[in-house]
Design a protein around this motif. Sequence first.
Motif, mmCIF file in Angstrom:
data_model
loop_
_atom_site.group_PDB
_atom_site.id
_atom_site.type_symbol
_atom_site.label_atom_id
_atom_site.label_comp_id
_atom_site.label_asym_id
_atom_site.label_seq_id
_atom_site.Cartn_x
_atom_site.Cartn_y
_atom_site.Cartn_z
ATOM 1 N N UNK A 141 0.867 -1.178 0.000
ATOM 2 C CA UNK A 141 0.000 0.000 0.000
ATOM 3 C C UNK A 141 0.901 1.223 0.000
ATOM 4 N N UNK A 142 0.470 2.273 -0.687
ATOM 5 C CA UNK A 142 1.324 3.450 -0.805
ATOM 6 C C UNK A 142 0.489 4.703 -0.969
ATOM 7 N N UNK A 143 1.106 5.828 -0.669
ATOM 8 C CA UNK A 143 0.440 7.120 -0.813
ATOM 9 C C UNK A 143 1.471 8.171 -1.208
ATOM 10 N N UNK A 144 1.060 9.071 -2.085
ATOM 11 C CA UNK A 144 1.907 10.177 -2.519
ATOM 12 C C UNK A 144 1.110 11.467 -2.423
ATOM 13 N N UNK A 145 1.710 12.469 -1.761
ATOM 14 C CA UNK A 145 1.095 13.779 -1.636
ATOM 15 C C UNK A 145 2.065 14.811 -2.205
ATOM 16 N N UNK A 146 1.633 15.538 -3.245
ATOM 17 C CA UNK A 146 2.487 16.541 -3.871
ATOM 18 C C UNK A 146 1.829 17.903 -3.854
ATOM 19 N N UNK A 147 2.612 18.945 -3.541
ATOM 20 C CA UNK A 147 2.103 20.319 -3.458
ATOM 21 C C UNK A 147 2.906 21.223 -4.382
ATOM 22 N N UNK A 148 2.216 21.882 -5.327
ATOM 23 C CA UNK A 148 2.874 22.798 -6.240
ATOM 24 C C UNK A 148 3.367 24.032 -5.501
ATOM 25 N N UNK A 149 4.635 24.372 -5.701
ATOM 26 C CA UNK A 149 5.188 25.589 -5.107
ATOM 27 C C UNK A 149 5.178 26.720 -6.129
#
Length: 419
Positions: free
Chosen positions: A213-221
């Motif tokens: 199981x995996x999760x990725x959280x990305x936030x544009x700067x």
Amino acid sequence: MQSALRVFLDCQGGVRGCDRTFFVQEMGYVNWVRDRFDSDVHLLLTSLNAANGGRQITVNFLGQKNYAGKMDTLVVTTLPNDADDVVRRNLLRTFQLGLAPFVARTPIATRLRVGLMNGVTAPTLNARSAKDRWNLWLYRVDGNINASGEQLVKTTNLSTSLSAARTTEQWKINIGGTGSYNERDFKVFVPNATTPTKRDTVSVVVLQRASNVNALFGRTINAHWTAGLKVSGGFSEVLNQKLAMRLSPAIEYNYFPWSEATRRQLTALYYVGPNHYRYYNSTVFNQIAETRFNHTMLLALTQRQKWGNTNLTLEGSQYLHDPNRNHVTLSGFVDLRLGRGFSLNFRGSASRVRDQIYIAANAQSERDILTQRQQLQTNFRYNVNVGVGYTFGSIYNTIVNQRFGNLGELGRRFGSFGG
């Protein structure tokens, strides 16, 4: 038609719906040539995953020869459940619109007509203005069963995956899980215990199971920088891991603006964090459980140009408790169109492997090695492929003839060429 516009169709990366035969049949008023060096217009298609689960296909109209310097770009967005016929008809409409200004400069321009269907158009909705009861979330469930066999070998594979994703201009969230079950049943002949001249059949079953199981959280700067977090957990019998858990903050930089991502990317990705492992068997370092920090740097170059495309990746990782436990991989492919009908491509990877801290200490049996039941210890991996091709002959023949198109499994030895 010698006076018609000459068009070269270039669908890089296997763009869905790019059916050359269909376009040739539907757009008979242009000459579809087999080499970009013979064309007046180079149609370069590239695609990216869209937030709705479909694809965003970018169509670049690149003028050549008398049309040098004249270019345009149109975008087609597909839905995840669109049939191939829907996708190719949307591409057909886009080709017709984008090529109209070029056709307008040919002798057949007097016969060109452009209009609206039913005289009206529907307003276009976007993610901001549409009322979405799913709040931009997209979910997917997949399952697969595969079985094959012959007299002495049987194989059964089961796999499943679940995913949830939400993409906006500021956030990218991917959550998913996978599971796999692989069973191979070998029939082996061994001497009979009482009569050595006779042989008995013994069944040898090899199981390989894994889940993650995996999760990725990305936030544009901004236009170049992105910050994120990677989390994962699972197990793998092949890797001797009863439990593997990872937490890695990440930062990514793209030298080119992300608005140019369909044509070119030059990215640097760095992440660092702890890894916790529990093993089925004690490792070669006499560990049954351990927590180790590691960090990874990845450099990637992707280009899709009219001369071909490149995809190169250099990745390096290292455990912080022991810098000698590291892994470096160079991989990618280069596809070049060097001249009329001549193409050259390279594909491969090379790895220096010194981070297999999970390898079990107990000696692997001959059966384990032959069936690859567990990951084998190694200091390197590589694979290389070099290809060259040359096509010559008529550049105008776009006749479609599908006869003898299905020769069956045994008939495939005849191969195919042309339409």
